[in-house]
Motif scaffolding. Structure first.
Motif, PDB file in Angstrom:
ATOM      1  N   PRO A   3       4.457  -4.157   1.587  1.00 25.56           N
ATOM      2  CA  PRO A   3       4.607  -5.448   0.906  1.00 25.56           C
ATOM      3  C   PRO A   3       3.268  -6.140   0.672  1.00 25.56           C
ATOM      4  O   PRO A   3       2.353  -6.059   1.496  1.00 25.56           O
ATOM      5  CB  PRO A   3       5.482  -6.259   1.858  1.00 25.56           C
ATOM      6  CG  PRO A   3       5.373  -5.591   3.179  1.00 25.56           C
ATOM      7  CD  PRO A   3       5.037  -4.153   2.914  1.00 25.56           C
ATOM      8  N   SER A   5       2.736  -9.195   0.833  1.00 23.73           N
ATOM      9  CA  SER A   5       2.539 -10.218   1.864  1.00 23.73           C
ATOM     10  C   SER A   5       1.781  -9.653   3.062  1.00 23.73           C
ATOM     11  O   SER A   5       0.978 -10.361   3.678  1.00 23.73           O
ATOM     12  CB  SER A   5       3.878 -10.801   2.309  1.00 23.73           C
ATOM     13  OG  SER A   5       4.744  -9.779   2.754  1.00 23.73           O
ATOM     14  N   LEU A   8      -1.921  -9.506   2.067  1.00 24.24           N
ATOM     15  CA  LEU A   8      -2.478 -10.854   1.985  1.00 24.24           C
ATOM     16  C   LEU A   8      -2.676 -11.463   3.366  1.00 24.24           C
ATOM     17  O   LEU A   8      -3.744 -12.028   3.649  1.00 24.24           O
ATOM     18  CB  LEU A   8      -1.555 -11.737   1.138  1.00 24.24           C
ATOM     19  CG  LEU A   8      -2.054 -13.140   0.831  1.00 24.24           C
ATOM     20  CD1 LEU A   8      -3.428 -13.116   0.170  1.00 24.24           C
ATOM     21  CD2 LEU A   8      -1.053 -13.859  -0.060  1.00 24.24           C
ATOM     22  N   VAL A   9      -1.701 -11.322   4.254  1.00 26.60           N
ATOM     23  CA  VAL A   9      -1.828 -11.930   5.583  1.00 26.60           C
ATOM     24  C   VAL A   9      -2.899 -11.221   6.410  1.00 26.60           C
ATOM     25  O   VAL A   9      -3.630 -11.872   7.170  1.00 26.60           O
ATOM     26  CB  VAL A   9      -0.474 -12.029   6.315  1.00 26.60           C
ATOM     27  CG1 VAL A   9      -0.018 -10.707   6.887  1.00 26.60           C
ATOM     28  CG2 VAL A   9      -0.529 -13.089   7.415  1.00 26.60           C
ATOM     29  N   LEU A 132       1.608 -21.155   5.754  1.00 26.00           N
ATOM     30  CA  LEU A 132       1.552 -20.037   4.802  1.00 26.00           C
ATOM     31  C   LEU A 132       1.500 -18.703   5.543  1.00 26.00           C
ATOM     32  O   LEU A 132       2.219 -17.757   5.193  1.00 26.00           O
ATOM     33  CB  LEU A 132       0.348 -20.177   3.875  1.00 26.00           C
ATOM     34  CG  LEU A 132       0.078 -18.980   2.953  1.00 26.00           C
ATOM     35  CD1 LEU A 132       1.222 -18.792   1.962  1.00 26.00           C
ATOM     36  CD2 LEU A 132      -1.254 -19.146   2.238  1.00 26.00           C
ATOM     37  N   LEU A 136       4.208 -15.712   5.329  1.00 23.45           N
ATOM     38  CA  LEU A 136       3.861 -14.325   4.985  1.00 23.45           C
ATOM     39  C   LEU A 136       4.293 -13.367   6.077  1.00 23.45           C
ATOM     40  O   LEU A 136       4.804 -12.270   5.784  1.00 23.45           O
ATOM     41  CB  LEU A 136       2.348 -14.212   4.736  1.00 23.45           C
ATOM     42  CG  LEU A 136       1.823 -14.910   3.477  1.00 23.45           C
ATOM     43  CD1 LEU A 136       0.293 -14.970   3.485  1.00 23.45           C
ATOM     44  CD2 LEU A 136       2.321 -14.225   2.215  1.00 23.45           C
ATOM     45  N   ASP A 139       7.930 -12.814   5.786  1.00 24.12           N
ATOM     46  CA  ASP A 139       8.222 -11.872   4.705  1.00 24.12           C
ATOM     47  C   ASP A 139       7.969 -10.433   5.157  1.00 24.12           C
ATOM     48  O   ASP A 139       8.759  -9.542   4.846  1.00 24.12           O
ATOM     49  CB  ASP A 139       7.382 -12.208   3.467  1.00 24.12           C
ATOM     50  CG  ASP A 139       7.766 -11.331   2.289  1.00 24.12           C
ATOM     51  OD1 ASP A 139       8.894 -11.510   1.775  1.00 24.12           O
ATOM     52  OD2 ASP A 139       6.953 -10.461   1.909  1.00 24.12           O
ATOM     53  N   VAL A 140       6.877 -10.217   5.887  1.00 22.33           N
ATOM     54  CA  VAL A 140       6.594  -8.877   6.411  1.00 22.33           C
ATOM     55  C   VAL A 140       7.732  -8.437   7.334  1.00 22.33           C
ATOM     56  O   VAL A 140       8.210  -7.311   7.243  1.00 22.33           O
ATOM     57  CB  VAL A 140       5.241  -8.847   7.159  1.00 22.33           C
ATOM     58  CG1 VAL A 140       5.059  -7.529   7.907  1.00 22.33           C
ATOM     59  CG2 VAL A 140       4.088  -9.064   6.195  1.00 22.33           C
ATOM     60  N   THR A 143      10.865  -7.518   5.300  1.00 20.84           N
ATOM     61  CA  THR A 143      10.729  -6.481   4.266  1.00 20.84           C
ATOM     62  C   THR A 143      10.896  -5.093   4.877  1.00 20.84           C
ATOM     63  O   THR A 143      10.400  -4.807   5.917  1.00 20.84           O
ATOM     64  CB  THR A 143       9.351  -6.582   3.580  1.00 20.84           C
ATOM     65  OG1 THR A 143       9.231  -7.883   3.019  1.00 20.84           O
ATOM     66  CG2 THR A 143       9.227  -5.561   2.478  1.00 20.84           C
TER      67      THR A 143
END
Length: 143
Positions: A3, A5, A8-9, A132, A136, A139-140, A143
């Motif tokens: 993912p 996310s 990004l994280v 944020l 994230l 979301d990880v 997912t």
């Protein structure tokens, strides 16, 4: 497929870890001097010096470990713990970053860390960044 996310994280966690590593080595960046840096990133009442360098080094190591957890959980790298341990650590990270992000708006916290510009940055940058990161991470996890 990994993912977005997770990528990004990991970038965010490692960037923040790098900042702490720079401070552990004695840098005052992005401030002009130690007192300004302490008032910008710590914010404790009357602070004039940064905490011990070892504290910044420990934060850098913990954040690097957090990036490892995300990478292992998301399949970006081979982990050395059981998958369930990464899940537990990921949930703990979500809780810690959520708490840190939300506490920026609690009056008791404001009283503990009133120095400017930290107090303003905490509510406009640091708190939202932690929320944020928590989002994230969630979301990880999902997912």
């Amino acid at each position: 497929m990994m993912p977005f996310s997770a990528i990004l994280v990991v970038i965010l966690l490692l960037a923040i870890a790098l900042l702490h590593l720079l401070w552990a080595m004695g840098s005052h960046w992005p401030a002009a001097d130690e007192a300004t840096l302490a008032k910008t990133v710590v914010g404790s009442k009357g602070i004039k010096k940064m905490p011990p360098r070892l504290a910044s080094l420990m934060v850098a190591l913990v954040l690097t470990g957090a990036a490892h957890v995300v990478m292992a959980y998301a399949g970006l790298m081979q982990g050395f713990l059981l998958f369930q341990m990464y899940r537990i650590l990921l949930v703990a990270m979500i809780l810690v970053f959520s708490f840190r992000g939300l506490v920026a708006y609690v009056p008791q916290w404001r009283a503990m860390v009133p120095e400017q510009p930290f107090a303003r940055f905490d509510q406009t940058r640091y708190g939202p960044l932690c929320i944020l990161i928590a989002a994230l991470l969630l979301d990880v996890a999902l997912t």
